[in-house]
Design a protein around this motif. Structure first.
Motif, mmCIF file in Angstrom:
data_model
loop_
_atom_site.group_PDB
_atom_site.id
_atom_site.type_symbol
_atom_site.label_atom_id
_atom_site.label_comp_id
_atom_site.label_asym_id
_atom_site.label_seq_id
_atom_site.Cartn_x
_atom_site.Cartn_y
_atom_site.Cartn_z
ATOM 1 N N GLN A 123 26.701 -33.454 7.983
ATOM 2 C CA GLN A 123 27.209 -32.215 7.380
ATOM 3 C C GLN A 123 26.061 -31.372 6.827
ATOM 4 N N LEU A 124 25.035 -32.054 6.292
ATOM 5 C CA LEU A 124 23.889 -31.299 5.791
ATOM 6 C C LEU A 124 23.067 -30.678 6.942
ATOM 7 N N ALA A 125 22.927 -31.409 8.053
ATOM 8 C CA ALA A 125 22.148 -30.897 9.192
ATOM 9 C C ALA A 125 22.913 -29.873 10.014
ATOM 10 N N ALA A 126 24.208 -29.765 9.797
ATOM 11 C CA ALA A 126 25.003 -28.828 10.601
ATOM 12 C C ALA A 126 24.625 -27.385 10.324
ATOM 13 N N GLU A 127 24.167 -27.111 9.088
ATOM 14 C CA GLU A 127 23.794 -25.731 8.773
ATOM 15 C C GLU A 127 22.623 -25.267 9.660
ATOM 16 N N ALA A 128 21.612 -26.129 9.816
ATOM 17 C CA ALA A 128 20.473 -25.765 10.678
ATOM 18 C C ALA A 128 20.893 -25.663 12.141
ATOM 19 N N LEU A 129 21.801 -26.553 12.552
ATOM 20 C CA LEU A 129 22.254 -26.501 13.944
ATOM 21 C C LEU A 129 23.056 -25.235 14.212
ATOM 22 N N ARG A 130 23.813 -24.748 13.225
ATOM 23 C CA ARG A 130 24.579 -23.530 13.423
ATOM 24 C C ARG A 130 23.672 -22.308 13.664
ATOM 25 N N ALA A 131 22.418 -22.398 13.240
ATOM 26 C CA ALA A 131 21.467 -21.312 13.527
ATOM 27 C C ALA A 131 20.692 -21.558 14.818
ATOM 28 N N ASP A 132 20.389 -22.833 15.137
ATOM 29 C CA ASP A 132 19.573 -23.133 16.313
ATOM 30 C C ASP A 132 20.354 -22.993 17.610
ATOM 31 N N VAL A 133 21.589 -23.454 17.626
ATOM 32 C CA VAL A 133 22.368 -23.415 18.877
ATOM 33 C C VAL A 133 22.643 -21.974 19.319
ATOM 34 N N PRO A 134 23.118 -21.085 18.444
ATOM 35 C CA PRO A 134 23.288 -19.683 18.884
ATOM 36 C C PRO A 134 21.964 -19.026 19.296
ATOM 37 N N GLN A 135 20.875 -19.402 18.625
ATOM 38 C CA GLN A 135 19.579 -18.832 19.023
ATOM 39 C C GLN A 135 19.203 -19.273 20.440
ATOM 40 N N TRP A 136 19.482 -20.543 20.751
ATOM 41 C CA TRP A 136 19.197 -20.999 22.108
ATOM 42 C C TRP A 136 20.062 -20.244 23.125
ATOM 43 N N GLN A 137 21.321 -20.045 22.777
ATOM 44 C CA GLN A 137 22.209 -19.314 23.676
ATOM 45 C C GLN A 137 21.710 -17.881 23.891
ATOM 46 N N ALA A 138 21.209 -17.257 22.839
ATOM 47 C CA ALA A 138 20.680 -15.889 22.976
ATOM 48 C C ALA A 138 19.440 -15.870 23.860
ATOM 49 N N GLN A 139 18.581 -16.860 23.706
ATOM 50 C CA GLN A 139 17.392 -16.916 24.570
ATOM 51 C C GLN A 139 17.773 -17.146 26.026
ATOM 52 N N ALA A 140 18.757 -17.995 26.281
ATOM 53 C CA ALA A 140 19.203 -18.205 27.659
ATOM 54 C C ALA A 140 19.793 -16.921 28.245
ATOM 55 N N GLN A 141 20.541 -16.174 27.421
ATOM 56 C CA GLN A 141 21.100 -14.910 27.912
ATOM 57 C C GLN A 141 19.993 -13.889 28.196
ATOM 58 N N ALA A 142 18.913 -13.922 27.418
ATOM 59 C CA ALA A 142 17.787 -13.014 27.660
ATOM 60 C C ALA A 142 17.117 -13.318 28.997
ATOM 61 N N LEU A 143 17.093 -14.595 29.358
ATOM 62 C CA LEU A 143 16.555 -14.938 30.675
ATOM 63 C C LEU A 143 17.422 -14.364 31.783
ATOM 64 N N LEU A 144 18.724 -14.435 31.619
ATOM 65 C CA LEU A 144 19.620 -13.894 32.646
ATOM 66 C C LEU A 144 19.502 -12.378 32.738
ATOM 67 N N ASP A 145 19.186 -11.712 31.637
ATOM 68 C CA ASP A 145 19.082 -10.253 31.639
ATOM 69 C C ASP A 145 17.717 -9.754 32.093
ATOM 70 N N ASP A 146 16.770 -10.657 32.337
ATOM 71 C CA ASP A 146 15.438 -10.240 32.759
ATOM 72 C C ASP A 146 15.485 -9.587 34.148
ATOM 73 N N ALA A 147 14.596 -8.589 34.361
ATOM 74 C CA ALA A 147 14.599 -7.855 35.640
ATOM 75 C C ALA A 147 14.165 -8.736 36.806
ATOM 76 N N ASN A 148 13.383 -9.756 36.549
ATOM 77 C CA ASN A 148 12.899 -10.639 37.609
ATOM 78 C C ASN A 148 13.807 -11.852 37.830
ATOM 79 N N TRP A 149 14.985 -11.886 37.173
ATOM 80 C CA TRP A 149 15.849 -13.065 37.317
ATOM 81 C C TRP A 149 16.343 -13.229 38.749
ATOM 82 N N ALA A 150 16.535 -12.125 39.471
ATOM 83 C CA ALA A 150 17.010 -12.234 40.855
ATOM 84 C C ALA A 150 15.948 -12.827 41.774
#
Length: 934
Positions: free
Chosen positions: A182-209
């Motif tokens: 329960q104490l570590a969940a607070e840090a995970l709630r910030a890390d997991v969405p950040q990872w998802q945002a970084q993965a979405q940035a890769l998909l939005d890159d112009a060279n992804w195709a």
């Protein structure tokens, strides 16, 4: 009309000659006298000056056409400039073609990295100037695009590893208390969405195709897997929190958390049934199964490492069969290795099949692109015979409802016959190589073969045309052979003794034979003997005349030898013999090399006779002057200093020698008379000898006048150009100062104002230009060094310079030894100075070495020593060769990291920071020997 009598008209030959002379004069004026220059060297110099004015290509071609027949050496400059212009135009065309290809690649939404790399490789093979614009710009754009794609692929792999680490963090929390989770969940709630945002940035890159096809599924799998784990963790944590607050709430599905909550409620722990033990297996049967699976696994790993697609597929099937048969008898570790090898083999097989099909599609596209579609040629309009029909067609065409009729299109080959043949051969060879690396594709092969067969029709037409041209060339050569035979029968001798015209006609026949067109090797071998027989028969009279001319010239060579050996050289006889030689050379032409050889033999005895006279005149000046003695003494001092090995003493004596060389002959200058008397007629050689030795009658009044005269300004330095000083070599003529009487008159053979026999060989006297008395008064710069003094100072300077270089090398070795001693004693004060280490070591690098010695000794210098040996390109001990190769492979993969050649100074500091060891010191010293010399 009465006939015109008493009038003569110029012939066509005279008119052509006058026009050619006029053109030559115009070209001579254009080039600044390149045609009228007397020597080949002057013609080449004037052509070079004219080329610096950037003339047009047409002017250069015209000058080359006229000058190539006169002077091949001077015309070579024009030919090189014309070839350079031609190459530049060709490179511009190649650059435009490859620039267009690169822009096509850049305009595609999906860029294949292999295509971009292949463009650069193929452009370099084609000779395209990649270092110049526009190719340099598009090359950098492609490199940036490829770098962006590779960086994107690396980021995908990094994101995949980050997803695995996040999942592992969540799984580890399931083995701890739910309160810790329960104490570590607070840090995970910030890390997991950040990872998802970084993965979405890769998909939005112009060279992804443009990334490889295997990366998008990997990223999507990591994304979904992480989301599933995160959702399950949040659900279990929420259930555990609810169960802690409400004793009636259900327990979470995590066993550790459930046991912890049961203990908090005071309930006993849940009994977990133990796992049933595995049945015992016969050890011999287990060993046999382990051996079978291990052999199949080793075969798969070997084929995958070598990149063999077909062989790896068969080995993978064998491994699968072995696992089906013996999978229950092997341990978990071997089974995991087998599944990993099967995965790698599957990826290799799929990649090679996909890559092979991609290459085949490219070859099919190239084969189908051998023809281009173009509009059909427009046929001429019919005559206006049917006016009504033409008006009807025009009205239909101009009506709004009329549908435009497309122009007819036809297919045209892109290349000619020879290039089409080479292209087809290359395409088929490439197809064979692709078939060797992957499974065949019969559908693509059918398309490829049909396109190649269609293009081969162009090759067949070209071959038929070549055969027709070969037949025509053969007929032309046979006709030329018959023409030569007829000319030989009509000209058994030269007309009016014109052997040069006879030789010119033979040369023209040879030129026509060389330019008669291409023949096959078999046909040429058949006609070449006939041609040689015909041309030899035609040239037989000229060869006979040349043989007689050679005999006459050999007789004149013998006469020249007799004249040269005579005690008194007869100048009139020499001039008459030279005139006879020139008349013979102008009558019968010889081969250039043979004629030059005969001329050298004819000139040699006469030149030797003149050299003997020159040597006799120079005997009087063989005595050493005061300057020569000073130079000899200074040279001896330099040799003694060189033997002592003292660098400062060597430099001091070399400076003294330079001062002795620059200083004039003071005693000779003081003894020189103010107005030397004119020597008596017939005593020129005696007067020259007396002046060369400094023995001239001087009155005291002359000395006082010389002392009272104001000092003259220092003369400009003159660089003496010495000729060939080998024994027996001809000495160059020395241009003496033009002074009335004295040395100038005495050194000319034949008395004052007389002419040397060498002047007679050069031609009539040039008295119409200026008289000898009209020459300007030159300042006397003193006598030249004698041969002994010159050789002594030159050898002394060479020995001194070699000794200084050797001493510098020894000092360099001492600096390295001092550095090794400083490392052993870990004393920064003993590090050599910046001057001792040389310009290769900057003050910052030396300071870093001192700081490294001041710290505590720790670390392993093995990899750093390998980097230094790679940077210095020196051998590595035998036990470290494998490690060096592995390090070189690692360095090849690190593209954006500085190489060992750039970081060797910091690497030396790292080695000095480690404990001293004799073997490491020897390796470091060997590397620094090479690095400090750069």
């Amino acid at each position: 009309m009465p006939p015109l009598r008493g009038l003569s008209f110029p012939s066509n030959k005279t008119i052509v000659s006058s026009l050619k002379t006029h053109d030559t004069q115009a070209l001579d004026a254009l080039t600044g006298g390149a045609f009228s220059a007397p020597t080949s060297g002057e013609r080449a110099a004037r052509v070079r000056e004219w080329l610096n004015t950037e003339p047009s290509t047409e002017q250069m071609q015209e000058v080359f056409r006229e000058l190539s027949g006169r002077d091949k050496g001077a015309a070579r400059l024009l030919r090189e400039r014309l070839d350079e212009i031609k190459r530049a135009k060709g490179q511009e065309a190649i650059a435009a073609e490859w620039s267009e290809r690169a822009r096509n690649l850049l305009s595609q939404p999906r860029l294949n990295i292999a295509d971009a790399l292949a463009w650069q490789r193929d452009a370099a093979k084609a000779g395209a100037p990649l270092s110049r614009e526009p190719l340099a710009g598009v090359k950098s754009q492609l490199a940036e695009r490829v770098k962006g794609i590779e960086d994107l692929q690396n980021r995908v792999q990094i994101q995949r590893e980050a997803a695995v680490l996040l999942a592992q963090r969540i799984e580890v929390l399931s083995t701890k208390s739910w309160k810790d989770a329960q104490l570590a969940a607070e840090a995970l709630r910030a890390d997991v969405p950040q990872w998802q945002a970084q993965a979405q940035a890769l998909l939005d890159d112009a060279n992804w195709a443009s990334v490889d096809a295997r990366f998008p599924p990997l990223l999507e799998a990591s994304r979904s897997q992480l989301q599933v784990v995160w959702d399950a963790f949040q659900s279990a944590l929420a259930q555990a929190t609810a169960a802690a607050e409400d004793t009636n709430a259900p327990l979470p599905p995590v066993p550790v958390w459930a046991d912890e909550l049961r203990q908090a409620r005071g309930l006993p722990a849940e009994n977990v049934p133990p796992k049933p033990p595995k049945p015992k297996v016969d050890p011999e049967l287990k060993a046999r199964a382990h051996q079978a699976v291990s052999e199949a696994l080793a075969r798969v790993e070997q084929e995958v490492a070598q990149g063999h697609g077909k062989a790896s597929a068969g080995a993978a099937n064998a491994l699968r069969n072995a696992l089906k048969e013996h999978g229950k008898l092997v341990d978990d570790k071997l089974e995991a290795q087998a599944h990993a090898a099967l995965g790698a083999a599957g990826e290799l097989e799929g990649w090679q099949r996909w890559r092979a099909d991609q290459l085949r599609q490219e070859l099919v596209a190239k084969a189908e692109a051998l023809f281009e579609t173009a509009p059909a040629p427009v046929t001429p309009e019919p005559a206006a015979a049917d006016t009504e029909a033409a008006a009807t067609e025009q009205a239909e065409a101009e009506s709004p409802a009329a549908t435009p009729v497309p122009a007819p299109m036809v297919r045209k080959p892109r290349f000619g016959g020879r290039k089409m043949q080479e292209t087809l051969r290359s395409l088929r060879e490439q197809w064979k190589q692709v078939d060797q690396g992957g499974p065949p594709n019969h559908a693509l092969w059918k398309r490829f073969d049909e396109a190649c067969n269609e293009a081969y029709k162009v090759v067949q037409e070209w071959l038929d045309k070549v055969k027709a041209e070969a037949a025509e060339h053969r007929a032309g050569r046979l006709a030329l052979i018959e023409e030569v035979k007829a000319w030989a029968a009509a000209h058994p001798q030269a007309d009016n003794g014109d052997w040069k015209g006879f030789n010119r006609a033979i040369h023209q026949f040879s030129e026509r034979w060389r330019e008669a067109g291409h023949l096959s090797e078999k046909a040429f071998a058949e006609l070449q003997p006939q041609w040689k027989e015909a041309i030899s028969h035609a040239a037989a009279p000229l060869e006979g005349a040349q043989k007689e001319s050679v005999e006459r010239r050999n007789a004149m060579i013998e006469e020249a030898r007799v004249l040269g050996e005579a005690p008194m050289l007869r100048i009139d006889a020499v001039k008459a013999l030279q005139q006879r030689w020139q008349a013979e050379a102008q009558t019968v032409p010889l081969d250039r090399k043979q004629e030059q050889k005969l001329w050298d033999a004819f000139r040699k005895p006469i030149d030797e006779a003149f050299n003997r006279k020159t040597a006799e005149r120079e005997k009087a000046t063989a005595a050493l002057s005061a300057r020569d003695r000073a130079v000899l003494e200074a040279s001896k001092a330099v040799e003694e200093a060189t033997a002592s090995g003292d660098a400062q003493k060597i430099r001091a004596t070399m400076q003294a020698l330079e001062q002795a060389l620059r200083a004039g002959d003071a005693p000779a200058a003081a003894a020189a008379p103010a107005a030397p008397a004119q020597p008596a007629e017939g005593s020129g050689e005696e007067a020259a000898t007396a002046q060369a030795g400094g023995e001239s009658a001087e009155s005291p009044e002359g000395g006082e006048a010389a002392a009272a005269a104001p000092p003259k300004p220092a003369p400009k330095p003159v660089i003496a150009m010495r000729g060939d000083d080998r024994p027996g070599a001809r000495r160059p003529e020395v241009a003496t100062a033009a002074r009335p009487g004295g040395r100038f008159d005495a050194r000319r053979p034949g008395g004052p104002g007389g002419r040397d026999a060498r002047d007679d060989r050069r031609g009539p006297p040039r008295g119409d230009r200026f008289e000898r008395g009209d020459r300007f008064e030159r300042e006397d710069r003193g006598p030249r060094l004698g041969d002994a003094a010159f050789r002594a100072q030159r050898e002394a300077q060479e020995h001194a310079q070699a000794a200084l270089r050797k001493l510098a090398a020894q000092a360099h070795g001492e600096a390295l030894t001092q550095l090794m001693t400083a490392w052993e004693q870990r004393s920064g004060e003993q590090v050599p100075s910046h001057q001792e280490l040389g310009k290769a070591v900057s003050p910052q690098v030396r300071q870093a070495w001192i700081q490294a010695l001041g710290k505590g000794a720790s670390g392993d210098p093995s990899e750093t020593l390998l980097r230094l040996e790679i940077a210095a390109d020196v051998p590595t001990p035998g036990e470290q060769i494998t490690a060096r190769r592995m390090l070189q492979l690692q360095l090849l993969t690190k593209r954006h990291e500085a190489g060992p050649q750039e970081t060797w100074g910091a690497d030396v500091a790292k080695v000095l920071a480690t404990p001293y060891e004799a073997g490491a010191a020897r390796r470091l010293q060997n590397a620094l020997k090479a690095l400090l010399r750069r």
